[in-house]
Design an enzyme around this catalytic site. Structure first.
Site, PDB file in Angstrom:
ATOM      1  N   ARG A 172       0.649  -1.244  -0.031  1.00  0.00           N
ATOM      2  CA  ARG A 172      -0.023  -0.224   0.122  1.00  0.00           C
ATOM      3  C   ARG A 172       0.778   1.361  -0.075  1.00  0.00           C
ATOM      4  NH1 ARG A 172      -2.005  -3.735  -1.392  1.00  0.00           N
ATOM      5  NH2 ARG A 172      -3.765  -4.625  -0.703  1.00  0.00           N
ATOM      6  N   SER A 222     -11.218  -0.474   2.931  1.00  0.00           N
ATOM      7  CA  SER A 222     -10.520  -0.872   4.168  1.00  0.00           C
ATOM      8  C   SER A 222     -10.022   0.330   4.916  1.00  0.00           C
ATOM      9  CB  SER A 222      -9.651  -1.871   4.051  1.00  0.00           C
ATOM     10  OG  SER A 222      -9.865  -3.135   3.415  1.00  0.00           O
ATOM     11  N   GLU A 292      -5.602   3.345   6.125  1.00  0.00           N
ATOM     12  CA  GLU A 292      -5.186   3.232   4.807  1.00  0.00           C
ATOM     13  C   GLU A 292      -5.768   4.278   3.966  1.00  0.00           C
ATOM     14  OE1 GLU A 292      -6.354  -0.449   1.826  1.00  0.00           O
ATOM     15  OE2 GLU A 292      -5.018  -0.990   3.503  1.00  0.00           O
TER      16      GLU A 292
END
EC number: 1.3.1.98
Length: 299
Positions: A172, A222, A292
Protein backbone atom coordinates in the site's frame (compact mmCIF):
# COMPACT_ATOMS: atom_id res chain seq x y z
CA UNK A 1 -6.88 34.56 -7.80
CA UNK A 2 -7.98 31.86 -10.25
CA UNK A 3 -8.33 34.09 -13.33
CA UNK A 4 -5.87 32.22 -15.55
CA UNK A 5 -7.66 28.90 -14.97
CA UNK A 6 -10.91 30.48 -16.17
CA UNK A 7 -9.03 31.72 -19.24
CA UNK A 8 -7.99 28.27 -20.53
CA UNK A 9 -10.70 25.91 -19.22
CA UNK A 10 -14.35 26.10 -20.33
CA UNK A 11 -16.81 26.98 -17.54
CA UNK A 12 -18.47 23.54 -17.60
CA UNK A 13 -15.18 22.02 -16.41
CA UNK A 14 -14.76 24.41 -13.47
CA UNK A 15 -16.82 24.08 -10.29
CA UNK A 16 -16.81 26.75 -7.56
CA UNK A 17 -17.36 25.75 -3.91
CA UNK A 18 -18.08 22.20 -5.04
CA UNK A 19 -19.15 19.80 -2.22
CA UNK A 20 -16.49 17.09 -2.01
CA UNK A 21 -19.04 14.61 -0.66
CA UNK A 22 -20.33 14.43 -4.24
CA UNK A 23 -16.89 13.22 -5.37
CA UNK A 24 -16.04 10.78 -2.58
CA UNK A 25 -17.15 7.18 -2.12
CA UNK A 26 -17.56 8.01 1.59
CA UNK A 27 -20.19 10.65 0.65
CA UNK A 28 -18.55 12.95 3.20
CA UNK A 29 -16.71 16.25 2.90
CA UNK A 30 -17.06 20.02 2.81
CA UNK A 31 -16.61 22.20 -0.28
CA UNK A 32 -13.44 22.77 -2.27
CA UNK A 33 -12.77 26.36 -3.33
CA UNK A 34 -12.30 25.38 -6.96
CA UNK A 35 -12.58 22.00 -8.69
CA UNK A 36 -11.25 21.57 -12.21
CA UNK A 37 -11.83 18.69 -14.62
CA UNK A 38 -8.87 18.47 -17.03
CA UNK A 39 -9.14 16.47 -20.24
CA UNK A 40 -5.45 16.14 -21.06
CA UNK A 41 -2.04 15.79 -19.45
CA UNK A 42 -1.13 19.22 -20.81
CA UNK A 43 -4.06 20.79 -18.96
CA UNK A 44 -2.95 19.17 -15.70
CA UNK A 45 0.56 20.53 -16.25
CA UNK A 46 -0.78 24.01 -16.93
CA UNK A 47 -3.06 24.03 -13.88
CA UNK A 48 -0.38 22.75 -11.49
CA UNK A 49 2.15 25.23 -12.91
CA UNK A 50 -0.30 28.08 -12.30
CA UNK A 51 -0.97 26.91 -8.74
CA UNK A 52 2.75 26.74 -7.96
CA UNK A 53 3.33 30.18 -9.48
CA UNK A 54 0.51 31.73 -7.42
CA UNK A 55 1.26 29.64 -4.29
CA UNK A 56 -2.24 28.11 -4.38
CA UNK A 57 -2.72 24.75 -2.60
CA UNK A 58 -3.41 22.01 -5.14
CA UNK A 59 -4.90 18.56 -4.49
CA UNK A 60 -5.05 15.90 -7.21
CA UNK A 61 -7.40 12.92 -6.96
CA UNK A 62 -9.02 10.28 -9.14
CA UNK A 63 -12.45 8.98 -8.18
CA UNK A 64 -12.27 9.74 -4.46
CA UNK A 65 -12.52 6.11 -3.38
CA UNK A 66 -9.74 6.21 -0.79
CA UNK A 67 -10.09 9.67 0.75
CA UNK A 68 -11.86 11.23 3.72
CA UNK A 69 -12.41 14.95 3.20
CA UNK A 70 -12.74 17.01 6.37
CA UNK A 71 -15.98 18.85 7.09
CA UNK A 72 -14.53 22.30 6.36
CA UNK A 73 -13.52 21.14 2.89
CA UNK A 74 -10.41 21.88 0.86
CA UNK A 75 -8.78 25.26 0.33
CA UNK A 76 -7.33 25.98 -3.08
CA UNK A 77 -7.76 23.85 -6.19
CA UNK A 78 -8.77 20.20 -6.52
CA UNK A 79 -7.90 18.54 -9.83
CA UNK A 80 -10.18 15.58 -10.56
CA UNK A 81 -8.46 13.22 -12.97
CA UNK A 82 -11.06 10.45 -12.67
CA UNK A 83 -13.63 12.16 -14.89
CA UNK A 84 -11.42 12.10 -17.97
CA UNK A 85 -8.03 10.70 -19.08
CA UNK A 86 -9.64 7.34 -19.85
CA UNK A 87 -7.78 6.06 -22.92
CA UNK A 88 -6.85 2.38 -23.06
CA UNK A 89 -4.74 0.67 -25.73
CA UNK A 90 -3.71 -2.98 -25.91
CA UNK A 91 -0.75 -4.38 -27.83
CA UNK A 92 0.03 -8.10 -27.62
CA UNK A 93 0.28 -8.77 -23.88
CA UNK A 94 0.68 -5.19 -22.65
CA UNK A 95 -1.96 -2.62 -21.73
CA UNK A 96 -1.43 1.14 -21.73
CA UNK A 97 -4.02 3.12 -19.79
CA UNK A 98 -4.45 6.67 -18.56
CA UNK A 99 -4.88 7.47 -14.89
CA UNK A 100 -8.61 8.18 -15.04
CA UNK A 101 -9.57 4.67 -16.18
CA UNK A 102 -11.63 2.78 -13.62
CA UNK A 103 -9.92 -0.36 -12.32
CA UNK A 104 -13.04 -2.43 -12.98
CA UNK A 105 -13.07 -1.27 -16.60
CA UNK A 106 -9.37 -2.05 -16.93
CA UNK A 107 -9.72 -5.60 -15.61
CA UNK A 108 -12.67 -6.22 -17.95
CA UNK A 109 -10.68 -4.92 -20.93
CA UNK A 110 -7.84 -7.29 -20.08
CA UNK A 111 -10.25 -10.23 -19.87
CA UNK A 112 -11.75 -9.30 -23.25
CA UNK A 113 -8.29 -9.82 -24.78
CA UNK A 114 -7.56 -13.01 -22.78
CA UNK A 115 -4.94 -11.22 -20.70
CA UNK A 116 -4.36 -12.35 -17.12
CA UNK A 117 -2.85 -10.38 -14.24
CA UNK A 118 -5.53 -7.85 -13.36
CA UNK A 119 -8.23 -10.20 -12.07
CA UNK A 120 -7.60 -8.97 -8.50
CA UNK A 121 -8.72 -5.48 -9.59
CA UNK A 122 -12.25 -6.66 -10.35
CA UNK A 123 -14.47 -4.86 -7.88
CA UNK A 124 -11.81 -2.56 -6.45
CA UNK A 125 -13.33 0.92 -6.60
CA UNK A 126 -11.30 3.80 -7.92
CA UNK A 127 -9.09 4.71 -10.82
CA UNK A 128 -5.80 3.40 -12.16
CA UNK A 129 -3.92 6.49 -10.95
CA UNK A 130 -4.96 5.97 -7.35
CA UNK A 131 -4.26 2.24 -7.60
CA UNK A 132 -0.70 2.92 -8.77
CA UNK A 133 -0.06 5.50 -6.04
CA UNK A 134 -1.08 3.13 -3.23
CA UNK A 135 -0.04 -0.12 -4.96
CA UNK A 136 -3.60 -1.41 -4.62
CA UNK A 137 -4.10 -5.12 -4.28
CA UNK A 138 -6.43 -7.92 -3.25
CA UNK A 139 -6.69 -11.71 -3.29
CA UNK A 140 -2.97 -12.27 -3.71
CA UNK A 141 -2.42 -9.75 -6.51
CA UNK A 142 -1.24 -6.14 -6.53
CA UNK A 143 -0.28 -3.43 -9.00
CA UNK A 144 3.39 -4.17 -8.34
CA UNK A 145 2.96 -7.50 -10.16
CA UNK A 146 1.97 -5.91 -13.48
CA UNK A 147 3.47 -2.40 -13.67
CA UNK A 148 6.08 -2.05 -16.40
CA UNK A 149 6.27 1.74 -16.66
CA UNK A 150 4.48 4.72 -15.09
CA UNK A 151 4.40 8.28 -16.38
CA UNK A 152 4.00 11.08 -13.87
CA UNK A 153 4.20 14.86 -13.73
CA UNK A 154 7.09 15.97 -11.51
CA UNK A 155 7.06 19.01 -9.18
CA UNK A 156 8.79 21.09 -11.86
CA UNK A 157 5.96 20.32 -14.29
CA UNK A 158 7.83 17.90 -16.54
CA UNK A 159 6.61 14.47 -17.61
CA UNK A 160 8.86 11.63 -16.42
CA UNK A 161 8.81 7.87 -16.85
CA UNK A 162 9.45 5.47 -13.97
CA UNK A 163 10.59 1.86 -14.27
CA UNK A 164 9.53 -0.70 -11.60
CA UNK A 165 12.83 -0.45 -9.73
CA UNK A 166 12.31 3.33 -9.40
CA UNK A 167 8.75 3.14 -8.07
CA UNK A 168 9.56 1.89 -4.53
CA UNK A 169 6.46 -0.30 -4.65
CA UNK A 170 5.54 -1.89 -1.32
CA UNK A 171 2.46 -2.86 0.68
CA UNK A 172 0.00 0.00 0.00
CA UNK A 173 2.75 2.45 -0.86
CA UNK A 174 5.06 3.81 -3.57
CA UNK A 175 7.35 6.69 -4.48
CA UNK A 176 4.26 8.45 -5.84
CA UNK A 177 2.99 8.79 -2.26
CA UNK A 178 6.30 10.07 -0.94
CA UNK A 179 6.98 12.75 -3.52
CA UNK A 180 4.86 15.36 -5.29
CA UNK A 181 4.27 13.22 -8.37
CA UNK A 182 1.02 13.11 -10.34
CA UNK A 183 0.47 9.75 -12.04
CA UNK A 184 -1.02 10.22 -15.52
CA UNK A 185 -0.63 6.80 -17.17
CA UNK A 186 0.76 3.30 -16.78
CA UNK A 187 1.99 0.47 -18.98
CA UNK A 188 1.19 -2.99 -17.64
CA UNK A 189 2.69 -6.36 -18.55
CA UNK A 190 0.15 -9.19 -18.53
CA UNK A 191 0.15 -12.72 -19.94
CA UNK A 192 -2.14 -14.72 -22.19
CA UNK A 193 -4.58 -17.18 -20.68
CA UNK A 194 -7.98 -18.64 -21.53
CA UNK A 195 -10.65 -15.94 -21.23
CA UNK A 196 -13.07 -18.30 -19.46
CA UNK A 197 -10.48 -19.05 -16.75
CA UNK A 198 -9.80 -15.34 -16.26
CA UNK A 199 -13.50 -14.51 -16.00
CA UNK A 200 -14.10 -17.39 -13.58
CA UNK A 201 -11.51 -15.92 -11.19
CA UNK A 202 -13.01 -12.44 -11.58
CA UNK A 203 -16.48 -13.75 -10.81
CA UNK A 204 -15.15 -15.58 -7.76
CA UNK A 205 -13.46 -12.42 -6.44
CA UNK A 206 -16.61 -10.36 -7.08
CA UNK A 207 -18.73 -12.93 -5.23
CA UNK A 208 -16.39 -12.92 -2.25
CA UNK A 209 -16.52 -9.12 -2.11
CA UNK A 210 -20.30 -9.06 -2.16
CA UNK A 211 -20.48 -11.65 0.60
CA UNK A 212 -17.84 -10.18 2.91
CA UNK A 213 -17.72 -6.42 2.33
CA UNK A 214 -20.35 -3.76 3.17
CA UNK A 215 -20.76 -2.62 -0.44
CA UNK A 216 -24.28 -1.38 0.28
CA UNK A 217 -22.92 1.53 2.39
CA UNK A 218 -20.65 4.46 1.47
CA UNK A 219 -17.08 3.91 2.66
CA UNK A 220 -13.49 4.34 1.56
CA UNK A 221 -12.76 0.63 1.50
CA UNK A 222 -10.52 -0.94 4.15
CA UNK A 223 -9.96 1.72 6.80
CA UNK A 224 -6.73 0.36 8.27
CA UNK A 225 -3.53 -1.13 6.93
CA UNK A 226 -2.95 -4.73 7.93
CA UNK A 227 -0.36 -4.93 10.74
CA UNK A 228 2.19 -7.74 10.57
CA UNK A 229 0.80 -10.96 12.00
CA UNK A 230 -2.80 -9.74 12.30
CA UNK A 231 -5.99 -9.43 10.30
CA UNK A 232 -7.68 -6.12 11.08
CA UNK A 233 -11.32 -7.24 10.81
CA UNK A 234 -11.14 -10.14 13.30
CA UNK A 235 -8.92 -8.05 15.60
CA UNK A 236 -11.47 -5.21 15.79
CA UNK A 237 -14.28 -7.73 16.23
CA UNK A 238 -12.44 -9.37 19.15
CA UNK A 239 -12.19 -5.93 20.80
CA UNK A 240 -16.00 -5.75 20.78
CA UNK A 241 -16.21 -2.85 18.36
CA UNK A 242 -18.19 -4.47 15.55
CA UNK A 243 -21.24 -2.26 15.02
CA UNK A 244 -19.86 0.48 17.30
CA UNK A 245 -21.05 3.93 16.18
CA UNK A 246 -20.14 7.58 16.53
CA UNK A 247 -23.02 9.50 15.01
CA UNK A 248 -23.43 8.24 11.45
CA UNK A 249 -19.98 6.60 11.36
CA UNK A 250 -20.04 2.89 12.14
CA UNK A 251 -17.68 -0.06 12.33
CA UNK A 252 -19.33 -2.35 9.79
CA UNK A 253 -21.25 -5.31 11.17
CA UNK A 254 -20.44 -7.21 7.98
CA UNK A 255 -16.66 -6.61 8.05
CA UNK A 256 -15.14 -4.82 11.03
CA UNK A 257 -12.18 -3.65 8.95
CA UNK A 258 -14.49 -1.14 7.25
CA UNK A 259 -15.80 2.09 8.75
CA UNK A 260 -18.98 3.00 6.90
CA UNK A 261 -21.22 6.03 6.53
CA UNK A 262 -24.45 4.56 7.86
CA UNK A 263 -26.31 7.83 7.37
CA UNK A 264 -25.19 11.47 7.15
CA UNK A 265 -21.87 10.86 8.91
CA UNK A 266 -19.45 13.75 9.23
CA UNK A 267 -15.69 13.54 8.80
CA UNK A 268 -15.27 14.43 12.48
CA UNK A 269 -17.41 11.44 13.45
CA UNK A 270 -15.35 9.11 11.26
CA UNK A 271 -12.10 10.50 12.69
CA UNK A 272 -13.39 10.11 16.25
CA UNK A 273 -14.33 6.50 15.53
CA UNK A 274 -10.92 5.84 13.96
CA UNK A 275 -9.25 7.28 17.07
CA UNK A 276 -11.32 4.98 19.33
CA UNK A 277 -10.39 1.89 17.30
CA UNK A 278 -6.70 2.86 17.29
CA UNK A 279 -6.69 3.47 21.05
CA UNK A 280 -8.33 0.08 21.69
CA UNK A 281 -5.84 -1.69 19.41
CA UNK A 282 -2.97 -0.06 21.29
CA UNK A 283 -4.49 -1.05 24.63
CA UNK A 284 -5.38 -4.65 23.72
CA UNK A 285 -2.59 -5.61 21.33
CA UNK A 286 0.12 -2.98 21.73
CA UNK A 287 -0.29 -2.17 18.03
CA UNK A 288 -0.27 1.24 16.38
CA UNK A 289 -2.88 0.85 13.64
CA UNK A 290 -2.24 2.93 10.53
CA UNK A 291 -5.06 4.20 8.36
CA UNK A 292 -5.22 3.21 4.72
CA UNK A 293 -7.62 6.08 4.02
CA UNK A 294 -6.06 9.44 3.14
CA UNK A 295 -7.46 12.31 5.21
CA UNK A 296 -7.46 15.65 3.39
CA UNK A 297 -8.83 19.13 3.91
CA UNK A 298 -8.87 21.98 6.40
CA UNK A 299 -8.87 21.08 10.10
Amino acid sequence: MYSEIFDFLPPERIKINEPMKEHSSFKIGGPVDLMVLPESIEEIQRITHYCRKKDIPCFVFGLGSNILVRDKGIRGVAIKVGNNLKNISICNDTIFAEAGVRLAELSQAAADYSLSGLEFAEGIPGSLGGAVVMNAGAYGGEMKDVLKEVRAITPDGNLSSFKPEEMKLRYRGSIFQEEELIVVSALMQLHKERAEDIRARMQDFAKRRREKQPLEYPSAGSTFRRPAGFFVGPMIEEMGLKGFKVGGAEVSRKHAGFIINSGNATANEVLELIAIVKAKAKEHYGIELETEVKVVGEE
